[in-house]
Motif scaffolding. Structure first.
Motif, mmCIF file in Angstrom:
data_model
loop_
_atom_site.group_PDB
_atom_site.id
_atom_site.type_symbol
_atom_site.label_atom_id
_atom_site.label_comp_id
_atom_site.label_asym_id
_atom_site.label_seq_id
_atom_site.Cartn_x
_atom_site.Cartn_y
_atom_site.Cartn_z
ATOM 1 N N GLY A 286 -5.318 -22.540 50.848
ATOM 2 C CA GLY A 286 -6.719 -22.310 50.529
ATOM 3 C C GLY A 286 -7.094 -22.525 49.093
ATOM 4 N N VAL A 287 -6.193 -23.143 48.285
ATOM 5 C CA VAL A 287 -6.493 -23.373 46.870
ATOM 6 C C VAL A 287 -7.252 -24.683 46.667
ATOM 7 N N ALA A 288 -6.890 -25.743 47.455
ATOM 8 C CA ALA A 288 -7.546 -27.048 47.355
ATOM 9 C C ALA A 288 -8.469 -27.258 48.543
ATOM 10 N N GLU A 289 -9.380 -28.222 48.370
ATOM 11 C CA GLU A 289 -10.313 -28.545 49.432
ATOM 12 C C GLU A 289 -9.813 -29.749 50.241
ATOM 13 N N ARG A 290 -10.374 -29.849 51.455
ATOM 14 C CA ARG A 290 -9.986 -30.946 52.351
ATOM 15 C C ARG A 290 -10.349 -32.308 51.760
ATOM 16 N N VAL A 291 -11.459 -32.370 51.026
ATOM 17 C CA VAL A 291 -11.885 -33.638 50.447
ATOM 18 C C VAL A 291 -10.874 -34.140 49.429
ATOM 19 N N ASP A 292 -10.190 -33.230 48.734
ATOM 20 C CA ASP A 292 -9.161 -33.644 47.783
ATOM 21 C C ASP A 292 -7.986 -34.306 48.505
ATOM 22 N N VAL A 293 -7.583 -33.707 49.629
ATOM 23 C CA VAL A 293 -6.487 -34.274 50.426
ATOM 24 C C VAL A 293 -6.859 -35.665 50.924
ATOM 25 N N ASP A 294 -8.079 -35.814 51.434
ATOM 26 C CA ASP A 294 -8.490 -37.099 52.019
ATOM 27 C C ASP A 294 -8.590 -38.190 50.963
ATOM 28 N N ARG A 295 -9.109 -37.832 49.804
ATOM 29 C CA ARG A 295 -9.229 -38.840 48.752
ATOM 30 C C ARG A 295 -7.861 -39.374 48.323
ATOM 31 N N ILE A 296 -6.932 -38.477 48.118
ATOM 32 C CA ILE A 296 -5.595 -38.905 47.697
ATOM 33 C C ILE A 296 -4.888 -39.650 48.829
ATOM 34 N N GLN A 297 -5.143 -39.238 50.072
ATOM 35 C CA GLN A 297 -4.562 -39.932 51.219
ATOM 36 C C GLN A 297 -5.044 -41.380 51.282
ATOM 37 N N VAL A 298 -6.333 -41.600 51.002
ATOM 38 C CA VAL A 298 -6.878 -42.967 50.990
ATOM 39 C C VAL A 298 -6.168 -43.813 49.941
ATOM 40 N N SER A 299 -5.995 -43.287 48.755
ATOM 41 C CA SER A 299 -5.301 -44.032 47.693
ATOM 42 C C SER A 299 -3.855 -44.336 48.084
ATOM 43 N N TYR A 300 -3.212 -43.354 48.682
ATOM 44 C CA TYR A 300 -1.830 -43.541 49.120
ATOM 45 C C TYR A 300 -1.740 -44.648 50.173
ATOM 46 N N ASN A 301 -2.660 -44.628 51.146
ATOM 47 C CA ASN A 301 -2.661 -45.666 52.187
ATOM 48 C C ASN A 301 -2.864 -47.051 51.585
ATOM 49 N N ASN A 302 -3.744 -47.147 50.596
ATOM 50 C CA ASN A 302 -3.993 -48.443 49.953
ATOM 51 C C ASN A 302 -2.751 -48.966 49.241
ATOM 52 N N VAL A 303 -2.039 -48.064 48.592
ATOM 53 C CA VAL A 303 -0.817 -48.479 47.896
ATOM 54 C C VAL A 303 0.227 -48.975 48.888
ATOM 55 N N VAL A 304 0.380 -48.292 50.010
ATOM 56 C CA VAL A 304 1.346 -48.710 51.035
ATOM 57 C C VAL A 304 0.996 -50.101 51.552
ATOM 58 N N THR A 305 -0.292 -50.333 51.806
ATOM 59 C CA THR A 305 -0.728 -51.653 52.285
ATOM 60 C C THR A 305 -0.488 -52.724 51.231
ATOM 61 N N ASP A 306 -0.768 -52.379 49.955
ATOM 62 C CA ASP A 306 -0.521 -53.328 48.872
ATOM 63 C C ASP A 306 0.952 -53.732 48.814
ATOM 64 N N ILE A 307 1.831 -52.769 48.971
ATOM 65 C CA ILE A 307 3.267 -53.069 48.915
ATOM 66 C C ILE A 307 3.668 -53.991 50.065
ATOM 67 N N GLU A 308 3.146 -53.744 51.252
ATOM 68 C CA GLU A 308 3.450 -54.610 52.393
ATOM 69 C C GLU A 308 2.982 -56.046 52.116
#
Length: 448
Positions: free
Chosen positions: A195-217
């Motif tokens: 309950g310290v962070a918000e869901r929007v923080d998780v989603d934003r970082i998840q989007v960046s992470y997904n983009n990096v994975v796709t870039d590496i592929e």
């Protein structure tokens, strides 16, 4: 963010890809090569280099052919004649010369045969002697052309090799980003669960992470292509496994030095090719001028002649015959054709000399341009490397602040985006520097 680098790399690779074929080899690897190994392999297997070596052998055979024209030539001629009806001639009646009567008579025999062997030797022929000199000059041209093919192959392999290293560096940096984002994502999820962070923080970082994975592929697929291109430039089968033993860190790009003071235009193989072309044009002119001289040949022959009224008795008795002599041919006047040919060859020679002067100026301009490009790219590379280090530090501090709750997830995403762009600019500047240094070395004739 990485699209610019992908586009740049594809444009670059299309520029350095040449119409090279491959020479099959039974060796399928695996190969662990550095740049020197790749070049050595390419000079042994690359199709254009192999053909250029064959051209040298071809020119050597042409020299031997020209030499062979000066050696004695021997031939044998034989004939057989069946005079089905002997020719009739009219001769005066020798018993009564004043009668005016002509008597029909036939001379010869029905069957006749001859065998003659003759040896011819050129004593003087300007075309033959100049042809021998021209063949030797042409042999030198083939060797210089081979050297130019070697240089072009070295350059093509070097550029393709650097493209592979640049892609490997890009993947290394992207994987480092992925590991950082993965840790930040896990920490954010853990904070969200309590309950310290918000869901929007998780989603934003998840989007960046997904983009990096796709870039590496995407980068891995591009690495496969650039490796295949390198093998193609080397003449290595595409099925062979090739691993590079160097990285961009081993190149020490910062220590590269460009010295454009001591180079000479004569160091360029193209200069030697043009001087050889001038020598050929000089020989062509000399050949036309010496065509006014006579040609002298000697010969000796021996043969047998056979005659008989009956075929069965034809070869019972032979009559020998032999001759020794000289033949002289001197073209005294052939109109004005040869005069105009001489003038044409003089013009061709003058044009080739002008081309040599123009080539010298062109080489100097190429060196100036290549040096300018290299210095600009190296300066940009040093700056982009510094900027990447600074951007990495900014990103690390933003992540730390985010974990402490004094920065937002937008700050993290913005810093991560700036870091990726800085890495793209760094890798692009790195590749530009390596390519322009290769172009500069080639322009100065340092690639042998």
């Amino acid at each position: 963010m990485h699209c610019r680098l992908f586009l740049f790399t594809f444009v670059l690779l299309s520029g350095i890809t040449r119409a090279y074929g491959q020479t099959d080899t039974a060796q399928q690897g695996p190969f662990a090569f550095n740049l020197a190994n790749c070049i050595q392999y390419g000079l042994a297997h690359q199709n254009d280099v192999v053909n250029a070596r064959l051209d040298i052998n071809f020119s050597r055979e042409q020299i031997k052919e020209a030499t062979g024209k000066l050696l004695p030539h021997a031939d044998v001629n034989a004939s057989f004649t069946d005079n089905l009806k002997l020719a009739t001639s009219l001769i005066p009646d020798l018993t009564n010369p004043t009668s005016g009567v002509r008597i029909p008579v036939q001379f010869g025999t029905r069957y006749a045969s001859s065998v003659t062997g003759q040896v011819n030797q050129t004593i003087f022929n300007s075309d033959y002697f100049l042809g021998l000199k021209a063949a030797k000059v042409y042999g030198g041209l083939a060797e210089r052309t081979y050297k130019r093919t070697e240089i072009d192959t070295r350059v093509a392999i070097t550029k393709a090799y650097y493209a592979v290293l640049a892609n490997e560096e890009n993947i290394r940096l992207s994987k480092a980003n992925m590991e950082q984002l993965e840790k930040t994502l896990k920490d954010t999820k853990a904070r969200y669960d309590v309950g310290v962070a918000e869901r929007v923080d998780v989603d934003r970082i998840q989007v960046s992470y997904n983009n990096v994975v796709t870039d590496i592929e995407t980068q891995i697929r591009l690495l496969v292509y650039t490796t295949q291109l390198l093998k193609f430039q080397m003449g290595m089968p595409q099925e062979a496994k090739l691993d590079l033993t160097e990285s961009v860190q081993d190149l020490n790009v910062e220590s590269f030095i460009a010295d454009t003071v001591d180079y000479q235009v004569q160091d360029r193989v193209e200069y030697g090719i043009q001087t050889t072309q001038i020598a050929l044009n000089q020989l062509n002119l000399k050949s036309k001028k010496m065509a006014y001289l006579p040609s002298l040949n000697g010969f000796v022959n021996y043969g047998w002649n056979y005659f008989s009224a009956n075929f069965g008795d034809l070869y019972k008795t032979g009559f020998g015959a032999s001759a020794l002599g000289l033949t002289l041919a001197w073209p005294i006047f052939t109109g004005t054709e040869r005069l105009h040919q001489i003038r044409q060859n003089k013009i061709t020679l003058e044009k080739s000399e002008n081309d040599l002067s123009y080539l010298s100026q062109q080489i100097k301009l190429e060196v100036t341009n290549a040096n300018t490009q290299y210095l600009n790219n190296k300066s940009r590379f040093v700056t982009q490397k510094t900027n990447m280090g600074l951007t990495q530090g900014i990103y690390d501090r933003i992540v730390l602040k985010f974990e402490q709750g004094v920065a937002s997830s937008l700050d993290v995403i913005s810093a991560e985006s700036e870091l990726k762009q800085a890495q793209v600019d760094y890798v692009q500047a790195l590749l530009n520097t390596l390519i322009s240094k290769t172009d500069l070395d080639k322009a100065m004739g340092k690639i042998k």
